[in-house]
Design an enzyme around this catalytic site. Structure first.
Site, short mmCIF file in Angstrom:
data_model
loop_
_atom_site.label_atom_id
_atom_site.label_comp_id
_atom_site.label_asym_id
_atom_site.label_seq_id
_atom_site.Cartn_x
_atom_site.Cartn_y
_atom_site.Cartn_z
N TYR A 1 12.30 15.08 -18.53
CA TYR A 1 11.19 14.75 -18.27
C TYR A 1 11.20 13.14 -18.61
CZ TYR A 1 5.93 14.64 -19.36
OH TYR A 1 4.64 14.15 -19.45
N ASP B 1 1.45 -4.29 0.52
CA ASP B 1 1.46 -3.13 0.75
C ASP B 1 2.43 -2.72 1.65
OD1 ASP B 1 0.61 -0.61 1.50
OD2 ASP B 1 -1.31 -1.00 2.05
N ALA C 1 4.46 -0.24 2.90
CA ALA C 1 5.16 1.11 3.35
C ALA C 1 5.99 0.96 4.53
CB ALA C 1 3.92 1.96 3.90
N PHE D 1 -5.38 -0.55 4.51
CA PHE D 1 -5.51 0.74 4.87
C PHE D 1 -6.45 1.57 4.17
CE2 PHE D 1 -3.62 5.02 5.36
CZ PHE D 1 -3.46 5.08 6.56
N ASP D 2 -6.81 2.75 4.93
CA ASP D 2 -8.01 3.75 4.58
C ASP D 2 -7.67 3.94 3.12
OD1 ASP D 2 -6.05 5.38 5.33
OD2 ASP D 2 -7.30 6.68 5.93
N HIS E 1 -12.28 11.68 7.41
CA HIS E 1 -11.63 12.19 8.55
C HIS E 1 -10.79 13.21 7.97
CE1 HIS E 1 -9.68 8.91 6.43
NE2 HIS E 1 -8.37 9.27 6.86
N LYS F 1 7.58 6.32 4.04
CA LYS F 1 7.56 5.85 5.43
C LYS F 1 9.05 5.21 5.52
CE LYS F 1 3.06 6.16 5.50
NZ LYS F 1 2.17 6.53 4.41
C1 P71 Z 1 -0.12 7.07 7.63
C2 P71 Z 1 -0.43 7.03 6.16
C3 P71 Z 1 -0.91 8.27 5.49
C4 P71 Z 1 -1.74 9.18 6.24
C5 P71 Z 1 -3.06 8.56 6.54
C6 P71 Z 1 -3.85 9.37 7.48
C7 P71 Z 1 -3.58 10.42 7.97
C8 P71 Z 1 -2.40 11.09 7.71
C9 P71 Z 1 -1.46 10.47 6.90
C10 P71 Z 1 -0.40 5.73 4.37
C11 P71 Z 1 -0.38 4.38 3.76
C12 P71 Z 1 -0.03 3.22 4.67
C13 P71 Z 1 -0.19 1.90 4.00
C14 P71 Z 1 -0.09 0.90 4.93
C15 P71 Z 1 -0.82 2.90 1.95
C16 P71 Z 1 -0.54 4.25 2.37
C17 P71 Z 1 -0.93 5.35 1.49
N1 P71 Z 1 -0.43 5.97 5.78
N2 P71 Z 1 -0.48 2.01 2.89
O1 P71 Z 1 -0.21 5.70 8.26
O2 P71 Z 1 0.09 3.21 5.88
O3 P71 Z 1 0.24 6.09 1.45
O4 P71 Z 1 -0.08 8.23 2.22
O5 P71 Z 1 1.77 7.77 0.60
O6 P71 Z 1 -0.60 7.90 -0.26
O7 P71 Z 1 -0.03 7.90 8.34
P1 P71 Z 1 0.31 7.55 1.06
#
Ligand code: P71
Length: 461
Positions: free
Chosen positions: A73, A217, A219, A126-127, A452, A260
């Site tokens: 832990y 950010d 990724a 990003f969203d 979405h 990613k």
């Molecule tokens: C991507 C995603 C995740 C996602 C979004 C919509 C549909 C399916 C999957 C996530 C990101 C990203 C950037 C630049 C932060 C996150 C959040 N992307 N910054 O592109 O691209 O990270 O998903 O690990 O929480 O499909 P998280």
């Protein structure tokens, strides 16, 4: 001569069978899913291009590392291994794991917002980042170069900040009201488009002038570094690890969805260069949100696999093949006249659906209509990146109109072959040829945030 595409620098050791469905079945599955591919069962998808997030294949080194996970832990050996890797790559002093990118965002972003500091400025949020900015009571402002919205014209760095606008926004809002500058690399929402080193350096200068923090950010920071190597003067002979390190030197905080360029199925990073106070705040706040600060929502084995994956993503043979796959799909579509964001970015081909379905208004989601048609055509699951994803204005509750209506064909890492991508190209081209028959969509159910993911739609009569 046209540039060729490299063969994969790996061979296949294990396979996962995928199901082939009939058109009739897919029509039924999509209806049951409320015309929202997020609600499809992955079993009913032949080639899954929803996301490159956590969907890649791990190497045998990563699978072997899983066995070494220390599930303590507190103070897990796997944490220290991951910490060492992260510090080596970034050069930053402080590290806390999180379960994924948004886990990192929910811990860090609220620490930066105060009564006074209530705006974040980004090349493009990003969203989930935008959602966490807004949940923290702040507002997210985008400030990307205009070239990004002109999908047909080549620009090597469509993810760049519009530097004049950045300065203007800071002056307009007042530097004391800015909570931070978020540098999204690569710029996912506009097509996985890279940001140049020169542009990031200029953003650092502006941040210094106004005494603002830069949050990277990142990724897909390794893909961004590769584009800098390929497209920016002075970087050709530098390794992507060196370019990435130079990039991190420009930031103060690095948040990463490690699903990613961490080449793992789960994981997120909070990495802080020097601000010990902020680090201590995050260490405190993460406990009730994600977990104890040496695991942050991850198992020991997740941290092991991630420590290996972070290094594998910086291998240039791996990266060349990855980006060649994306380019391969982009070239096939372009050759058939399908409008795409040009040049293609790092992780996906983004199809310009405003041009494919100009007869569908933004609030009937043209890119969602194209996405659904591609699923019906061949069982391929793309994702909409447009007005459906953008949602509503938090102040007026009106549907926001996205400047781009895109369908993203996202390529998971080390997962599909060029032949799969041929099938994808064929399906998209068939939908394109039949574009005049596409119809818009309206809501049957609309959730209040990140709609979405769970909304249900129906075809407009
Ligand atoms: C991507 C995603 C995740 C996602 C979004 C919509 C549909 C399916 C999957 C996530 C990101 C990203 C950037 C630049 C932060 C996150 C959040 N992307 N910054 O592109 O691209 O990270 O998903 O690990 O929480 O499909 P998280």
């Amino acid at each position: 001569m046209k540039q060729d595409y490299v063969a994969p620098p790996y061979r296949i050791k294990m396979v996962e069978p995928i199901k082939i469905t009939t058109r009739g079945q897919r029509v039924k599955f999509l209806k049951e899913a409320g015309y929202n591919p997020f609600s499809l069962r992955s079993e009913d998808v032949y080639i899954d291009l929803l996301t490159d997030s956590g969907t890649g294949a791990m190497s045998h080194h990563q699978w072997a590392a899983l066995m070494q996970g220390d599930e303590a832990y507190a103070g897990s050996r796997s944490f220290y291994k991951l910490e060492k890797t992260v510090k080596e790559i970034t050069g930053y002093n402080y590290f806390i794991p999180a379960h994924q990118g948004r886990g990192a965002e929910q811990v860090v972003l609220p620490q930066l917002v105060t009564q006074e500091k209530r705006y974040f400025i980004s090349n493009m949020h990003f969203d989930t980042t935008r959602a966490h900015v807004e949940l923290a009571g702040a507002r997210a402002i985008d400030c990307v170069v205009e070239a990004c919205f002109d999908t047909a014209t080549y620009h090597p760095f469509k993810g760049n900040f519009n530097l004049d606008k950045l300065t203007q926004l800071i002056e307009e809002k007042g530097a004391k009201h800015i909570a931070g500058i978020i540098m999204t690399i690569t710029n996912n929402s506009a097509g996985g488009q890279p940001v140049s080193y020169k542009n990031m350096q200029a953003v650092r200068k502006i941040a210094d002038k106004y005494n603002l923090k830069i949050i990277i950010d990142g990724a897909r920071y390794a893909e961004n570094a590769y584009f800098i190597k390929q497209r920016e003067k002075g970087f050709t002979n530098m390794s992507i690890r060196e370019i990435a390190k130079k990039t991190f030197d420009l930031g103060d905080i690095f948040l990463m969805s490690a699903k990613k360029d961490g080449l793992s199925n789960i994981g997120g990073l909070i990495v802080i260069k020097a601000d010990e106070t902020l680090y201590n705040q995050c260490r405190t706040y993460i406990v009730p949100m994600e977990g104890f600060p040496t695991y942050g929502g991850l198992t020991g084995r997740d941290m092991e696999a991630l420590a290996v994956g972070l290094n594998e993503a910086l291998d240039e043979n791996y990266m060349q093949h990855r980006l060649d796959q994306v380019r391969f799909l982009g070239d096939k579509l372009q050759a058939a006249g399908v409008p795409i964001q040009h040049p293609v970015g790092g992780h996906a081909v983004f199809v310009d659906c405003k041009k494919i379905a100009p007869h569908i208004p933004f609030n009937e989601f043209p890119a969602q209509a194209v996405t659904n048609a591609v699923y019906i055509e061949a069982g391929i699951r793309p994702v909409e990146i447009g007005s459906f994803l953008l949602g509503r204005d938090p102040d007026t509750n009106e549907n926001l109109e996205s400047p781009l209506e895109l369908m993203r064909l996202t390529i998971p890492r080390r997962t599909y072959t060029y032949k799969h991508l041929d099938v994808v190209a064929k399906a998209v081209i068939a939908v394109y040829k039949n574009r005049n028959n596409l119809t818009g969509l309206t809501f049957e159910y609309e959730p209040p945030v990140l709609r979405h993911f769970t909304a249900r739609l129906k075809p407009k009569k």
